[in-house]
Design a protein around this motif. Structure first.
Motif, PDB file in Angstrom:
ATOM      1  N   ARG A  76       0.817  -1.223   0.000  1.00 42.96           N
ATOM      2  CA  ARG A  76       0.000   0.000   0.000  1.00 42.96           C
ATOM      3  C   ARG A  76       0.845   1.265   0.000  1.00 42.96           C
ATOM      4  N   GLY A  77       2.069   1.175   0.508  1.00 44.61           N
ATOM      5  CA  GLY A  77       2.946   2.332   0.589  1.00 44.61           C
ATOM      6  C   GLY A  77       3.747   2.602  -0.679  1.00 44.61           C
ATOM      7  N   ARG A  78       3.588   1.773  -1.693  1.00 45.05           N
ATOM      8  CA  ARG A  78       4.322   1.981  -2.946  1.00 45.05           C
ATOM      9  C   ARG A  78       3.867   3.288  -3.600  1.00 45.05           C
ATOM     10  N   ALA A  79       4.805   4.051  -4.133  1.00 44.24           N
ATOM     11  CA  ALA A  79       4.478   5.319  -4.786  1.00 44.24           C
ATOM     12  C   ALA A  79       3.510   5.110  -5.942  1.00 44.24           C
ATOM     13  N   THR A  80       3.567   3.943  -6.578  1.00 44.08           N
ATOM     14  CA  THR A  80       2.719   3.656  -7.748  1.00 44.08           C
ATOM     15  C   THR A  80       1.509   2.797  -7.402  1.00 44.08           C
ATOM     16  N   HIS A  81       1.231   2.629  -6.121  1.00 43.95           N
ATOM     17  CA  HIS A  81       0.163   1.712  -5.707  1.00 43.95           C
ATOM     18  C   HIS A  81      -1.184   2.046  -6.339  1.00 43.95           C
ATOM     19  N   ALA A  82      -1.510   3.312  -6.471  1.00 44.24           N
ATOM     20  CA  ALA A  82      -2.817   3.703  -7.019  1.00 44.24           C
ATOM     21  C   ALA A  82      -3.003   3.245  -8.461  1.00 44.24           C
ATOM     22  N   GLU A  83      -1.922   3.077  -9.181  1.00 41.61           N
ATOM     23  CA  GLU A  83      -2.001   2.629 -10.582  1.00 41.61           C
ATOM     24  C   GLU A  83      -1.822   1.124 -10.724  1.00 41.61           C
ATOM     25  N   GLU A  84      -1.561   0.437  -9.637  1.00 38.48           N
ATOM     26  CA  GLU A  84      -1.266  -0.999  -9.696  1.00 38.48           C
ATOM     27  C   GLU A  84      -2.495  -1.821  -9.326  1.00 38.48           C
ATOM     28  N   GLN A  85      -2.494  -3.061  -9.752  1.00 39.71           N
ATOM     29  CA  GLN A  85      -3.573  -3.991  -9.421  1.00 39.71           C
ATOM     30  C   GLN A  85      -2.959  -5.200  -8.733  1.00 39.71           C
ATOM     31  N   TRP A  86      -3.105  -5.246  -7.427  1.00 35.80           N
ATOM     32  CA  TRP A  86      -2.514  -6.319  -6.633  1.00 35.80           C
ATOM     33  C   TRP A  86      -3.568  -7.360  -6.271  1.00 35.80           C
ATOM     34  N   THR A  87      -3.152  -8.596  -6.238  1.00 38.97           N
ATOM     35  CA  THR A  87      -3.944  -9.690  -5.693  1.00 38.97           C
ATOM     36  C   THR A  87      -3.093 -10.345  -4.619  1.00 38.97           C
ATOM     37  N   VAL A  88      -3.659 -10.543  -3.454  1.00 38.87           N
ATOM     38  CA  VAL A  88      -2.952 -11.178  -2.344  1.00 38.87           C
ATOM     39  C   VAL A  88      -3.705 -12.450  -1.983  1.00 38.87           C
ATOM     40  N   ILE A  89      -2.972 -13.556  -1.916  1.00 37.52           N
ATOM     41  CA  ILE A  89      -3.555 -14.846  -1.534  1.00 37.52           C
ATOM     42  C   ILE A  89      -2.751 -15.365  -0.347  1.00 37.52           C
ATOM     43  N   VAL A  90      -3.428 -15.677   0.741  1.00 39.26           N
ATOM     44  CA  VAL A  90      -2.802 -16.234   1.934  1.00 39.26           C
ATOM     45  C   VAL A  90      -3.401 -17.621   2.123  1.00 39.26           C
ATOM     46  N   VAL A  91      -2.541 -18.607   2.312  1.00 34.85           N
ATOM     47  CA  VAL A  91      -3.026 -19.981   2.360  1.00 34.85           C
ATOM     48  C   VAL A  91      -2.227 -20.793   3.377  1.00 34.85           C
ATOM     49  N   THR A  92      -2.914 -21.711   4.022  1.00 35.57           N
ATOM     50  CA  THR A  92      -2.227 -22.700   4.857  1.00 35.57           C
ATOM     51  C   THR A  92      -2.165 -24.001   4.063  1.00 35.57           C
TER      52      THR A  92
END
Length: 158
Positions: free
Chosen positions: A66-82
Protein backbone atom coordinates in the motif's frame (compact mmCIF):
# COMPACT_ATOMS: atom_id res chain seq x y z
CA UNK A 1 10.32 -22.75 16.84
CA UNK A 2 12.45 -19.78 17.95
CA UNK A 3 14.76 -20.25 14.96
CA UNK A 4 11.76 -20.25 12.64
CA UNK A 5 10.53 -16.99 14.18
CA UNK A 6 13.95 -15.44 13.48
CA UNK A 7 13.90 -16.72 9.90
CA UNK A 8 10.34 -15.47 9.36
CA UNK A 9 11.38 -12.05 10.64
CA UNK A 10 14.32 -11.94 8.23
CA UNK A 11 12.12 -13.09 5.33
CA UNK A 12 9.53 -10.44 6.21
CA UNK A 13 12.14 -7.66 6.39
CA UNK A 14 13.56 -8.62 2.99
CA UNK A 15 10.11 -9.01 1.40
CA UNK A 16 9.02 -5.60 2.75
CA UNK A 17 12.14 -4.10 1.17
CA UNK A 18 11.53 -5.81 -2.20
CA UNK A 19 7.81 -4.99 -2.25
CA UNK A 20 8.51 -1.38 -1.34
CA UNK A 21 11.42 -0.70 -3.70
CA UNK A 22 11.37 -3.16 -6.60
CA UNK A 23 8.78 -3.85 -9.28
CA UNK A 24 7.95 -7.54 -8.93
CA UNK A 25 5.29 -8.97 -11.21
CA UNK A 26 4.69 -11.75 -8.70
CA UNK A 27 6.04 -12.61 -5.27
CA UNK A 28 5.87 -15.60 -2.96
CA UNK A 29 6.57 -15.23 0.76
CA UNK A 30 6.69 -18.28 3.02
CA UNK A 31 6.33 -17.89 6.78
CA UNK A 32 6.85 -21.24 8.50
CA UNK A 33 7.00 -20.49 12.22
CA UNK A 34 3.31 -21.13 12.90
CA UNK A 35 3.49 -24.59 11.32
CA UNK A 36 6.71 -25.52 13.10
CA UNK A 37 5.42 -24.24 16.43
CA UNK A 38 2.36 -26.49 16.14
CA UNK A 39 4.56 -29.46 15.24
CA UNK A 40 6.85 -29.06 18.22
CA UNK A 41 4.64 -27.47 20.87
CA UNK A 42 1.07 -28.25 19.88
CA UNK A 43 -1.74 -25.78 19.32
CA UNK A 44 -1.67 -23.98 22.66
CA UNK A 45 -0.52 -20.55 23.79
CA UNK A 46 2.76 -20.62 21.85
CA UNK A 47 0.89 -21.50 18.67
CA UNK A 48 -1.58 -18.64 19.14
CA UNK A 49 1.30 -16.24 19.83
CA UNK A 50 3.04 -17.39 16.65
CA UNK A 51 -0.18 -16.83 14.68
CA UNK A 52 -0.44 -13.29 16.07
CA UNK A 53 3.16 -12.61 15.06
CA UNK A 54 2.55 -14.01 11.56
CA UNK A 55 -0.53 -11.79 11.27
CA UNK A 56 1.58 -8.76 12.22
CA UNK A 57 4.14 -9.74 9.59
CA UNK A 58 1.42 -10.06 6.96
CA UNK A 59 0.27 -6.58 7.97
CA UNK A 60 3.78 -5.24 7.33
CA UNK A 61 3.83 -6.89 3.90
CA UNK A 62 0.47 -5.35 3.02
CA UNK A 63 1.64 -1.96 4.32
CA UNK A 64 4.67 -2.21 2.01
CA UNK A 65 2.37 -2.82 -0.96
CA UNK A 66 0.00 0.00 0.00
CA UNK A 67 2.95 2.33 0.59
CA UNK A 68 4.32 1.98 -2.95
CA UNK A 69 4.48 5.32 -4.79
CA UNK A 70 2.72 3.66 -7.75
CA UNK A 71 0.16 1.71 -5.71
CA UNK A 72 -2.82 3.70 -7.02
CA UNK A 73 -2.00 2.63 -10.58
CA UNK A 74 -1.27 -1.00 -9.70
CA UNK A 75 -3.57 -3.99 -9.42
CA UNK A 76 -2.51 -6.32 -6.63
CA UNK A 77 -3.94 -9.69 -5.69
CA UNK A 78 -2.95 -11.18 -2.34
CA UNK A 79 -3.56 -14.85 -1.53
CA UNK A 80 -2.80 -16.23 1.93
CA UNK A 81 -3.03 -19.98 2.36
CA UNK A 82 -2.23 -22.70 4.86
CA UNK A 83 -1.09 -26.09 3.65
CA UNK A 84 -2.92 -28.18 6.26
CA UNK A 85 -4.44 -28.16 9.70
CA UNK A 86 -3.12 -29.69 12.92
CA UNK A 87 -4.41 -31.83 15.72
CA UNK A 88 -4.50 -29.92 18.99
CA UNK A 89 -1.55 -31.88 20.36
CA UNK A 90 0.51 -30.86 17.31
CA UNK A 91 1.35 -32.65 14.12
CA UNK A 92 -0.60 -33.79 11.11
CA UNK A 93 -0.59 -36.44 8.44
CA UNK A 94 -3.75 -38.27 9.38
CA UNK A 95 -7.23 -38.03 7.96
CA UNK A 96 -9.01 -36.18 10.76
CA UNK A 97 -11.02 -33.07 9.97
CA UNK A 98 -8.55 -30.96 11.99
CA UNK A 99 -5.61 -32.20 9.92
CA UNK A 100 -7.34 -31.92 6.56
CA UNK A 101 -8.88 -28.50 7.11
CA UNK A 102 -6.96 -25.54 5.74
CA UNK A 103 -8.02 -22.14 4.55
CA UNK A 104 -7.46 -19.64 1.77
CA UNK A 105 -7.93 -15.89 2.18
CA UNK A 106 -7.63 -13.56 -0.78
CA UNK A 107 -8.27 -10.03 -1.92
CA UNK A 108 -7.52 -8.08 -5.03
CA UNK A 109 -8.73 -6.28 -8.11
CA UNK A 110 -9.84 -9.59 -9.65
CA UNK A 111 -11.32 -11.13 -6.49
CA UNK A 112 -14.91 -10.02 -5.89
CA UNK A 113 -15.84 -9.30 -2.29
CA UNK A 114 -18.11 -11.73 -0.55
CA UNK A 115 -18.32 -15.46 -0.12
CA UNK A 116 -17.38 -17.58 -3.16
CA UNK A 117 -20.07 -19.31 -5.20
CA UNK A 118 -18.26 -22.62 -4.91
CA UNK A 119 -15.51 -24.43 -3.09
CA UNK A 120 -11.94 -23.14 -3.28
CA UNK A 121 -9.42 -25.95 -3.18
CA UNK A 122 -5.65 -25.86 -2.77
CA UNK A 123 -5.04 -26.82 -6.43
CA UNK A 124 -7.03 -23.71 -7.37
CA UNK A 125 -4.39 -21.38 -5.89
CA UNK A 126 -1.91 -21.89 -8.76
CA UNK A 127 -4.68 -21.44 -11.34
CA UNK A 128 -5.77 -18.21 -9.64
CA UNK A 129 -2.21 -16.89 -9.64
CA UNK A 130 -2.06 -17.38 -13.41
CA UNK A 131 -5.48 -15.77 -13.83
CA UNK A 132 -4.48 -12.78 -11.69
CA UNK A 133 -1.36 -12.33 -13.82
CA UNK A 134 -3.51 -12.62 -16.97
CA UNK A 135 -1.41 -15.60 -18.07
CA UNK A 136 -3.01 -18.47 -19.97
CA UNK A 137 -2.78 -21.92 -18.45
CA UNK A 138 -1.23 -24.37 -20.89
CA UNK A 139 -3.44 -27.50 -20.99
CA UNK A 140 -0.29 -29.61 -21.26
CA UNK A 141 0.53 -28.66 -17.68
CA UNK A 142 -2.52 -30.67 -16.56
CA UNK A 143 -3.15 -28.40 -13.58
CA UNK A 144 -5.90 -29.78 -11.37
CA UNK A 145 -7.07 -26.36 -10.25
CA UNK A 146 -9.19 -23.62 -11.73
CA UNK A 147 -9.41 -19.90 -10.90
CA UNK A 148 -11.47 -19.08 -7.83
CA UNK A 149 -15.24 -19.00 -8.26
CA UNK A 150 -16.76 -15.54 -8.28
CA UNK A 151 -18.47 -14.17 -5.20
CA UNK A 152 -22.19 -14.25 -4.67
CA UNK A 153 -23.78 -10.83 -5.03
CA UNK A 154 -24.59 -9.27 -1.69
CA UNK A 155 -28.35 -8.62 -1.43
CA UNK A 156 -29.34 -4.99 -1.32
CA UNK A 157 -30.70 -3.66 1.96
CA UNK A 158 -34.47 -3.30 1.98
Amino acid sequence: PEAWEAVDEEVTREAVHVLGTADPEASFVYLGAVDETAHFLGCGDEYRASMRTADERLGRLLDAVRGRATHAEEQWTVIVVTDHGHVDAGGHGGRTAEERTAWVACAGHDIPAGPPTGEIRHPDVAAQVYASLLRPIDPHWTLDGRPFPVARPVPAAV
